[in-house]
Design a protein around this motif. Structure first.
Motif, PDB file in Angstrom:
ATOM      1  N   ASP A  64       0.830  -1.203   0.000  1.00 41.09           N
ATOM      2  CA  ASP A  64       0.000   0.000   0.000  1.00 41.09           C
ATOM      3  C   ASP A  64       0.870   1.262   0.000  1.00 41.09           C
ATOM      4  O   ASP A  64       0.597   2.222  -0.725  1.00 41.09           O
ATOM      5  CB  ASP A  64      -0.922  -0.003   1.229  1.00 41.09           C
ATOM      6  CG  ASP A  64      -1.828   1.215   1.277  1.00 41.09           C
ATOM      7  OD1 ASP A  64      -2.661   1.358   0.362  1.00 41.09           O
ATOM      8  OD2 ASP A  64      -1.688   2.030   2.210  1.00 41.09           O
ATOM      9  N   ASN A  67       2.307   2.335  -3.254  1.00 41.58           N
ATOM     10  CA  ASN A  67       1.362   3.026  -4.132  1.00 41.58           C
ATOM     11  C   ASN A  67       0.946   4.390  -3.607  1.00 41.58           C
ATOM     12  O   ASN A  67       0.317   5.168  -4.335  1.00 41.58           O
ATOM     13  CB  ASN A  67       0.110   2.162  -4.334  1.00 41.58           C
ATOM     14  CG  ASN A  67       0.399   0.888  -5.101  1.00 41.58           C
ATOM     15  OD1 ASN A  67       1.188   0.890  -6.039  1.00 41.58           O
ATOM     16  ND2 ASN A  67      -0.234  -0.209  -4.695  1.00 41.58           N
ATOM     17  N   HIS A  68       1.255   4.683  -2.353  1.00 42.77           N
ATOM     18  CA  HIS A  68       0.876   5.956  -1.738  1.00 42.77           C
ATOM     19  C   HIS A  68       2.081   6.485  -0.963  1.00 42.77           C
ATOM     20  O   HIS A  68       2.127   6.438   0.267  1.00 42.77           O
ATOM     21  CB  HIS A  68      -0.333   5.789  -0.820  1.00 42.77           C
ATOM     22  CG  HIS A  68      -1.530   5.191  -1.493  1.00 42.77           C
ATOM     23  ND1 HIS A  68      -1.740   3.834  -1.567  1.00 42.77           N
ATOM     24  CD2 HIS A  68      -2.561   5.767  -2.173  1.00 42.77           C
ATOM     25  CE1 HIS A  68      -2.861   3.595  -2.231  1.00 42.77           C
ATOM     26  NE2 HIS A  68      -3.376   4.752  -2.612  1.00 42.77           N
ATOM     27  N   GLU A  71       4.887  12.240   0.928  1.00 44.88           N
ATOM     28  CA  GLU A  71       4.851  13.456   0.124  1.00 44.88           C
ATOM     29  C   GLU A  71       5.429  14.618   0.936  1.00 44.88           C
ATOM     30  O   GLU A  71       5.210  14.723   2.141  1.00 44.88           O
ATOM     31  CB  GLU A  71       3.419  13.788  -0.293  1.00 44.88           C
ATOM     32  CG  GLU A  71       2.786  12.731  -1.186  1.00 44.88           C
ATOM     33  CD  GLU A  71       1.346  13.064  -1.547  1.00 44.88           C
ATOM     34  OE1 GLU A  71       0.807  14.034  -0.966  1.00 44.88           O
ATOM     35  OE2 GLU A  71       0.768  12.352  -2.390  1.00 44.88           O
ATOM     36  N   PRO A  88       1.703   8.039   4.618  1.00 46.63           N
ATOM     37  CA  PRO A  88       0.436   7.293   4.683  1.00 46.63           C
ATOM     38  C   PRO A  88       0.286   6.638   6.049  1.00 46.63           C
ATOM     39  O   PRO A  88       1.284   6.321   6.720  1.00 46.63           O
ATOM     40  CB  PRO A  88       0.582   6.244   3.576  1.00 46.63           C
ATOM     41  CG  PRO A  88       2.051   6.115   3.338  1.00 46.63           C
ATOM     42  CD  PRO A  88       2.648   7.448   3.658  1.00 46.63           C
TER      43      PRO A  88
END
Length: 625
Positions: A64, A67-68, A71, A88
């Motif tokens: 997961d 994919n995320h 940032e 995340p």
């Protein structure tokens, strides 16, 4: 799982939602050899629990997170610098699960139920298991342990640095900080002596101030970041570098109600960051996180560029001793890299075994076909070799660190580990890339697709030859270890001791081959000692590979002999002889004319860990030869 008949990989659907510790008998064997009995008795259930956690929650979260990704939000809505990295939720869960199971703490402070810390090899074993799921997250874990090691050695007399050490080694996630190591600068790269970051003492603030740029900063927002900088009038090159701890937060800007400090300040912990979100602009240290790198892999660790704009920092140890201090961290970091490589190899091998046991083609599962059997056997032998070598180097590092903590010395262990560690990092990293690449091929088109883990494992593996020094840099370090530490002496003693232990008739031919190659290796070492620098450097990479092959062969033979003596199991004898045959023996016509059916006949024992009766191995080994 019935260990008497091996592991039936056809009962699994894929290499997740399993216990990685329970399925990795290679790691179990190496830790049983390297730990004392009471250490292994204490650790076994905890490693099993961690293997269960990694195989389930952390493995699912890792996909997961890939994919995320984290940032960077460098500015707040008013345009003020905040240096906020948004993670995340799955990453926070993985962090808590990992750190609170003692992955760093247990090797620095006595864990519950023990009177003294576990060896550093325990930290490396947990990193190995973590890398089955997420080698990217293992990077912050490794640097947290590395930063703790540096502060333990060089910062314990400083009350403030002790506070950072305590936070780096915390078992409580709320009080934890992570470590980082900012070495690389754009103009320097591997040439650390070319670093241009400057450090000036600010009398009014009571801190050192760093100014400059760091180009490749993994775990960019760590609170316990170590960086090298040059103080005023310091000489050029590595001799003029000093080490500094540079907090993520302004050390005067973030209060801690639970701190014992008179001013109420201290490290900005993971708990605060998770709970409170971004720092207020006034609370940020004087640095700017310019951007995160758009990387091929290791997505879970944010890597970026940092500008120090007068960042407040603490001097660690003495001025102009930074490079020597950083070298202590590099020893552990390079072994962490090797442990991560072994973990990737282990996961790829597991995925490949399971897929081959379930995938049907032309009326059979593909693990019944000779070519696939040969591939899986050789992947298993690669895994055994990489893990055995890495944890022997880890044992030496642990021995040396324990001696230092006790105020003693372990010179031979230090001299040998200085040779073995750069080789461990260099060789296992390349093994991980090659194994991950072929593991993708075994899965066919699915292996190339993002939804299947082999895709990510290859992307993650590809950084391992780069992190902590490229193979060329490491090979030159091998030459330095031989020249400065005279590491050939403990190497010769270690190989001789292991070969002398080998006595079983089934191991005799392989031992003779290794003995012959050992003699040639000593000749190569003597030759390079008498050659000019240019030729020695030209041969350095070949030498590093040669040391790995001969030393690993001796280790595997010695362990095979012990398994025969103590457990009456000849499986490792088959692994050892296969490694020797593959890496060291001369084979006419590349083995095609030999009649060797080893992968077909010994598939279950090597790949599925099926025990082997000692009396049955002589004929099997003869066939391989």
């Amino acid at each position: 799982m019935d260990t008497d008949v091996g592991i039936d990989y056809g009962t699994f659907e894929e290499g997740r939602h399993v216990n990685y510790w329970e399925l990795d008998q290679t790691l179990q064997r190496e830790l049983r050899r390297g730990y004392t009995d009471d250490e292994f008795d204490w650790a076994e259930s905890r490693l099993s629990a961690f293997g269960e956690t990694v195989g389930h929650t952390i493995a699912d979260n890792a996909d997961d997170i890939d994919n995320h990704s984290p940032e960077l939000e460098p500015y707040d809505k008013y345009g003020e610098v905040q240096n906020w990295v948004r993670y995340p939720e799955a990453q926070y869960e993985n962090e808590r699960l990992t750190y609170e199971q003692g992955i760093v703490a247990d090797s620095f402070e006595a864990p519950p139920g023990r009177d003294e810390p576990m060896p550093l090899s325990h930290n490396l074993a947990m990193q190995y298991l973590l890398s089955y799921a997420d080698p990217g997250f293992d990077c912050p874990v490794a640097m947290t342990a590395g930063a703790a090691l540096v502060l333990e050695k060089f910062g314990r007399e400083d009350d403030v640095l002790c506070e950072y050490y305590d936070a780096l080694t915390s078992r409580d996630y709320e009080d934890l900080i992570e470590g980082a190591m900012f070495l690389t600068e754009k103009q320097g790269g591997s040439d650390v002596g070319a670093n241009e970051t400057r450090a000036e003492w600010d009398e009014s603030a009571g801190y050192w101030r760093l100014s400059g740029e760091k180009w490749f900063c993994s775990n960019i927002d760590a609170e316990g970041t170590l960086a090298l900088a040059r103080t005023e009038n310091a000489p050029a090159g590595t001799a003029g570098l000093s080490m500094f701890l540079v907090p993520h937060a302004d050390p005067d800007g973030v209060s801690r109600d639970d701190s014992d400090d008179a001013d109420g300040n201290g490290p900005y912990t993971k708990g605060q960051r998770r709970e409170d979100g971004p720092l207020a602009p006034a609370e940020t240290n004087d640095q700017f996180y310019r951007r995160l790198k758009d990387k091929l892999g290791t997505i879970s660790v944010p890597t970026g560029e940092v500008e120090f704009t007068g960042a407040k920092a603490y001097l660690v140890g003495e001025e102009e001793a930074g490079f020597r201090q950083m070298a202590e961290m590099l020893n552990l970091e390079r072994l962490s890299n090797a442990a991560a490589s072994c973990g990737i190899i282990g996961r790829v091998l597991l995925e490949s075994k399971i897929y081959a046991a379930n995938r049907e083609a032309f009326g059979e599962t593909i693990d019944q076909y000779p070519l696939m059997r040969a591939d899986l056997v050789d992947m298993a032998v690669t895994h055994e070799a990489a893990t055995t070598y890495t944890f022997e180097a880890a044992r030496l590092l642990s021995k040396r660190e324990r001696a230092e903590r006790a105020g003693e010395t372990a010179d031979d262990a230090y001299r040998l580990m200085r040779l073995l560690i750069p080789i461990a990092k260099a060789r296992t990293a390349r093994m991980a890339v090659d194994t991950a690449s072929y593991g993708m091929e075994i899965h066919g088109g699915n292996g190339y697709v993002n939804e299947f883990v082999t895709n990510r494992l290859l992307r993650d593996a590809q950084v391992l030859p780069i992190w902590e020094g490229t193979e060329n840099i490491l090979s030159l370090d091998v030459l330095r270890a031989l020249e400065r530490e005279e590491a050939h002496e403990p190497l010769q003693a270690a190989i001789s001791e292991r070969l002398e232990y080998v006595s079983h008739p089934a191991l005799a031919d392989a031992a003779a081959t290794v003995e012959s190659e050992f003699h040639d290796l000593l000749g190569a070492l003597a030759t390079l000692a008498g050659e000019d620098t240019e030729y020695a450097q030209l041969s350095a990479k070949r030498l590093a590979h040669y040391v790995f092959d001969v030393f690993t062969a001796a280790l595997l033979l010695e362990r095979a002999q012990r398994d025969l003596d103590e457990d009456e199991n000849g499986r490792l004898a088959l692994v050892a002889t296969r490694f020797v045959s593959r890496e060291l023996a001369d084979r006419d016509a590349r083995g095609i004319t030999s009649g060797d059916r080893f992968p077909i006949e010994q598939f279950d024992s090597v790949v599925r860990y099926t025990p082997v009766e000692p009396e049955s191995i002589t004929d099997a080994v003869a066939a391989d030869d």
